[in-house]
Motif scaffolding. Structure first.
Motif, mmCIF file in Angstrom:
data_model
loop_
_atom_site.group_PDB
_atom_site.id
_atom_site.type_symbol
_atom_site.label_atom_id
_atom_site.label_comp_id
_atom_site.label_asym_id
_atom_site.label_seq_id
_atom_site.Cartn_x
_atom_site.Cartn_y
_atom_site.Cartn_z
ATOM 1 N N ARG A 243 0.797 -1.224 0.000
ATOM 2 C CA ARG A 243 0.000 0.000 0.000
ATOM 3 C C ARG A 243 0.827 1.270 0.000
ATOM 4 O O ARG A 243 0.329 2.342 -0.376
ATOM 5 C CB ARG A 243 -0.934 0.025 1.210
ATOM 6 N N GLU A 244 2.106 1.202 0.440
ATOM 7 C CA GLU A 244 2.855 2.434 0.625
ATOM 8 C C GLU A 244 4.347 2.132 0.652
ATOM 9 O O GLU A 244 4.779 0.976 0.650
ATOM 10 C CB GLU A 244 2.441 3.119 1.941
ATOM 11 N N ARG A 245 5.103 3.206 0.695
ATOM 12 C CA ARG A 245 6.561 3.152 0.880
ATOM 13 C C ARG A 245 6.884 3.984 2.105
ATOM 14 O O ARG A 245 6.412 5.123 2.234
ATOM 15 C CB ARG A 245 7.274 3.697 -0.355
ATOM 16 N N VAL A 246 7.707 3.451 3.015
ATOM 17 C CA VAL A 246 7.967 4.084 4.306
ATOM 18 C C VAL A 246 9.448 4.440 4.395
ATOM 19 O O VAL A 246 10.313 3.645 3.995
ATOM 20 C CB VAL A 246 7.567 3.153 5.471
ATOM 21 N N GLN A 247 9.735 5.635 4.901
ATOM 22 C CA GLN A 247 11.118 6.029 5.142
ATOM 23 C C GLN A 247 11.657 5.315 6.375
ATOM 24 O O GLN A 247 11.026 5.307 7.430
ATOM 25 C CB GLN A 247 11.215 7.538 5.336
ATOM 26 N N THR A 248 12.818 4.724 6.256
ATOM 27 C CA THR A 248 13.492 4.073 7.387
ATOM 28 C C THR A 248 14.837 4.738 7.570
ATOM 29 O O THR A 248 15.637 4.819 6.640
ATOM 30 C CB THR A 248 13.682 2.567 7.132
ATOM 31 N N GLY A 249 15.105 5.204 8.758
ATOM 32 C CA GLY A 249 16.340 5.925 9.032
ATOM 33 C C GLY A 249 16.195 7.405 8.754
ATOM 34 O O GLY A 249 15.156 7.882 8.280
#
Length: 910
Positions: free
Chosen positions: A478-484
């Motif tokens: 459903r989405e793309r998430v920023q990590t870091g």
């Protein structure tokens, strides 16, 4: 599973009424359909007594209550003129309650201004406040130092860069707020049902449902309300006394920093770019008085900057497209300071305390891993080579601390350390600073990724980009998430840091626009309308943060590092440096006292020294230095429990028991006012004007930056020369304000000056600039022209309108058309009449006129979501071979294709 929606505060306006014994604070929502009453006792000289009955009143009930209070508090019931209940002040929210040496004060927001809009949720800036003493004069116990504390508290100017929202949590990022709405709440509600229910049942009118009579079940929505992130809340201590007493609608948390929004028009399609900076309330202060970190891992000048890009044509969080990217700035996380008693422009840096096991750095990076996930990337911009050691001392201590912490972390989640001497590269004529920064930015964005609340477009798989495939982050269906996150620092975290953050933000903006389907490649060029708009946002952002921490605006800007700044900029830089030095030497101490008092780091008491008698505030911010810690943190397992199991995703965004305790969930009707964003944004119960709307007054790329000449490419991604832009690159903010003022007063502007006055103006402007100015003046002011005697009756306004039409359409619309054009139009009108003529005797069948059969074979077809078409294998092979042929990869032709091609050549050329 029912969908979730964030709770909108039910109190957005309030009126304070007073009697001799009590204050009555009456709050209501925007539509004035729900009211709450807060009773504040005025007979207690030093205690705060507040009564909240948690009851929701209607407008009729509130008027009746106020009438009875007015009647009951009159000295004589027969006197109609003497009122027993008087109206003190109107307000928009409560900042908090504060006490010094006498009784309590209440601080109210009396003036606000809308500065941004995210998904229909308004963000306001505090313009003015009112501080009211609660106890009555008859019970007041005066203290001689009370007035001095009040002056120090009011030195904290709440009208400068404090922001709040009734429907959006400004202390959290957009990624947190949107992923919060996608968590599963069914298991948590079944185990612990929500106690947050209304005291009275809703009336039928309040809970009106258009499907109730049809027997259709009403959809249930989870109303979600989470705790703010108190690190970025500045009035948390002021509301701590009443947090458990009053209804949550009374609590309104404010942040300090910067908030700006601009509109990017892409061929008429509005895209809003928002920049939000949250300044930490922990270890907060001014430049030389707050350096390094405290014993709890909080660093000085810590600011979280978030850039949000969303398609403004759809305001819903669920149906719209939203993207964000977060980066952080902050002082070097070590025990260090600078002695300002020497009155030097650059006081020497000294390390106050040895920290061989990097304990304070471990506490700081533990907070970052919990909030942002991994990887944590440090961009250290301090100097490496110096004749006399100054900034280099910090690098020599920070790098071993990072190495020490990394040896205990898993290799996939280690802290990345990038050291680059930006000042040395700036002095070199052979090196381009921004090119080097763009390379660093590309690497950083690929590691961390960014947030977007929609899946990838199908065109990205058909026309893949090499850089897009290497992008990091956590990807779901459903989405793309920023990590870091990227953590940037220099010594002050002002000038160099702001330029570096701009370059990283510019790189992230390109990826965000590409992910939203607005550009075909994730790359943006300088000198385009889009980048100039973004650069102006970042300069305002940098100036604001620099004024808060350093006492002056930015000294070195993006133009300085691009080496295109005019020679007059050097004198401005010198003035900003002097202003910063004066502020640090003479006014920072008073500002620091105001911050300490406002944040309740220091709480006045008669049993301890006054604030102005303290030789230092070191022990106010380092609370655990004088105490023996009972539970000392491990030097090897330096992170908090549970953080490693969730990496690379941030622990705060995981649906675990600890995080769910911070959230209040209740089941509400889908038409309930507490989650109705439509009513919150459009306000159908108010009479509004388009001229007063915020979307009209915000910075617009087409109005502010696009050239005014006809025939120029209107795309905001086209590279332009400085003389081609609607606003010069090097123009000051004062000229921008003058331009806006001229637009507002265009209708009442006087005639232009004479030809002699025009010819005597400055000749330094280019011909293009003169043409632009001329076109603007023709649109805004009447033009006086010499006319022939037969045309003397024509007014100036008609002449002006003809010039405007000719400028816009290329022809004069007031001129009578020719006979040939009239004949063509008559034929066209005649054809239209015959085509739509229907005999009266003919029986009209409605089905023949209105056809409701779907004409599209797609299941989901819109400009925001498109499902791939169902095509057969042969068609797919033909299309893939066509795409490969465009890339230079031609497949071998089959026998039928060869015969067909030979037949074509034979017929065409033989």
């Amino acid at each position: 599973m029912p969908r979730a929606a964030s709770i909108i505060s039910g109190i957005q306006r309030m009126v304070l009424y007073e009697t001799r014994a009590r204050y009555f604070l009456v709050g209501n929502n925007q539509a004035e359909t729900r009211h709450r009453v807060l009773k504040i006792d005025r007979t207690e000289p030093k205690d705060l007594v507040i009564i909240d009955d948690k009851h929701v009143y209607t407008q009729h009930e509130v008027r009746d209550l106020l009438g009875r209070l007015d009647l009951g508090n009159r000295t004589k019931i027969s006197q109609k003129g003497s009122s027993g209940l008087s109206r003190a002040v109107s307000a928009y929210g409560i900042v908090g309650f504060v006490r010094f040496l006498e009784g309590y004060y209440i601080v109210l927001i009396t003036k606000r201004r809308k500065v941004a809009d995210i998904g229909g949720r308004a963000i306001y800036k505090i313009e003015d406040t009112s501080m009211i003493y609660i106890p009555n004069d008859s019970v007041r116990v005066a203290h001689p130092d009370e007035a001095r504390y009040v002056r120090i508290f009011q030195n904290m100017d709440l009208s400068s860069n404090f922001y709040f929202s009734y429907s959006y949590d400004l202390s959290h990022s957009l990624q947190y707020n949107l992923t919060l709405l996608q968590r599963p709440y069914d298991p948590w509600l079944s185990e612990a049902p929500s106690t947050e229910e209304e005291v009275h049942p809703q009336s039928k009118q309040d809970s009106f449902d258009i499907f109730e009579d049809e027997g259709v079940p009403t959809q249930v929505v989870y109303g979600v309300q989470n705790e703010p992130y108190y690190k970025y809340v500045w009035n948390g201590k002021l509301l701590e006394r009443v947090k458990d007493i009053v209804h949550p609608d009374w609590l309104m948390y404010i942040i300090h920093g910067f908030c700006g929004q601009s509109k990017l028009l892409i061929y008429g399609r509005p895209v809003h770019i928002t920049l939000i900076a949250r300044r930490s309330s922990k270890f907060a202060g001014t430049r030389f008085l707050k350096r390094g970190a405290n014993c709890e891992g909080d660093v000085a000048n810590e600011v979280e900057t978030e850039q949000i890009v969303h398609d403004a044509s759809v305001t819903s969080f669920t149906a719209g497209s939203y993207s964000s990217y977060v980066q952080v700035r902050g002082s070097v996380p070590l025990y260090w300071s600078q002695d300002i008693s020497t009155m030097m422009p650059k006081p020497p840096i000294r390390l106050d305390q040895a920290d061989p096991y990097a304990h304070v750095a471990a506490l700081h990076f533990d907070q970052m891993l919990q909030r942002f996930g991994s990887p944590i990337i440090i961009l250290n911009l301090v100097k490496k080579r110096e004749k006399r050691k100054h900034e280099k001392i910090l690098s020599e201590e920070l790098y071993p601390a990072v190495i020490n912490l990394n040896q205990f972390l898993p290799p996939d989640h280690c802290i990345d350390y990038i050291a680059w001497d930006m000042a040395r590269y700036t002095k070199s004529k052979l090196c381009n600073v921004l090119d080097r920064l763009s390379m660093i930015a590309e690497n950083v964005v690929k590691r961390t990724g960014f947030f977007i609340n929609r899946p990838e477009f199908y065109c990205h798989t058909l026309r893949p980009d090499d850089r897009w495939g290497d992008l990091g982050g956590h990807i779901t269906t459903r989405e793309r998430v920023q990590t870091g996150v990227l953590r940037t620092n220099c010594v002050d975290c002002l000038d160099r840091t702001n330029t570096a953050q701009f370059m990283v933000g510019k790189c992230a903006l390109a990826y965000q626009l590409y992910a939203l389907g607005l550009i075909d490649k994730p790359k943006l060029q300088f000198d385009t309308d889009c980048v100039r708009l973004f650069e102006e946002l970042y300069e305002d952002h940098g100036d604001t943060l620099s004024l808060q921490y350093g006492g002056s605006q930015l000294v070195h800007r993006v133009k300085t590092y691009r080496k295109i700044a005019p020679w007059t900029q050097h004198s401005k830089d010198i003035m900003q440096t002097l202003s910063r030095y004066y502020s640090n030497a003479f006014s920072d101490a008073d500002r620091q006292d105001a911050i300490n008092l406002f944040l309740q780091v220091y709480e006045p008491s008669e049993s301890k020294p006054h604030l102005w008698e303290l030789p230092t505030d070191f022990y106010l911010h380092q609370r655990s230095t004088m105490a023996l810690l009972q539970d000392r943190r491990s030097y090897t397992l330096w992170w908090s429990e549970g953080i490693l199991s969730s990496l690379p995703v941030a622990y705060d965004e995981v649906s675990c028991e600890d995080n769910m305790k911070k959230i209040k969930v209740k089941r509400v009707n889908q038409f309930d006012e507490s989650i109705d964003v439509y009513t919150e944004f459009f306000k159908p119960y108010e009479l509004t004007s388009f001229d007063d709307k915020f979307c009209i007054s915000m910075t617009n790329s087409a109005r502010e930056f696009m050239p005014k000449t006809v025939g120029v490419d209107p795309s905001p991604f086209t590279v332009r020369k400085p003389e081609e832009t609607g606003k010069s690159v090097l123009s000051s903010k004062s000229s921008k304000e003058e331009t806006l003022l001229q637009r507002k007063t265009a209708a009442s502007a006087p005639p232009p000056p004479s030809e002699e006055a025009i010819s005597s103006t400055s000749e330094d402007d280019s011909e293009d600039d003169r043409d632009d100015d001329g076109s603007v003046s023709q649109r805004s002011t009447p033009v006086k022209l010499l006319t022939e005697p037969g045309e003397s009756g024509r007014t100036q306004e008609e002449t002006q309108q003809q010039l405007v039409n000719k400028d816009l359409y290329g022809l004069n619309l007031a001129k009578f058309p020719s006979e040939t054009d009239l004949l063509i139009y008559e034929r066209f009108a005649h054809l239209g009449e015959n085509q739509h003529k229907v005999e009266r005797t003919e029986h009209i069948t409605l089905a023949n006129i209105i056809c409701l059969e779907p004409v599209s074979c797609f299941s989901d077809d819109s400009v925001y979501g498109l499902s791939p078409p169902q095509v057969d294998r042969d068609s797919r092979d033909v299309f893939e071979s066509h795409v490969m042929a465009g890339q230079g990869q031609v497949r071998a032709l089959c026998r039928d294709d060869v015969l067909m091609y030979r037949e074509y050549v034979k017929n065409r050329y033989m």
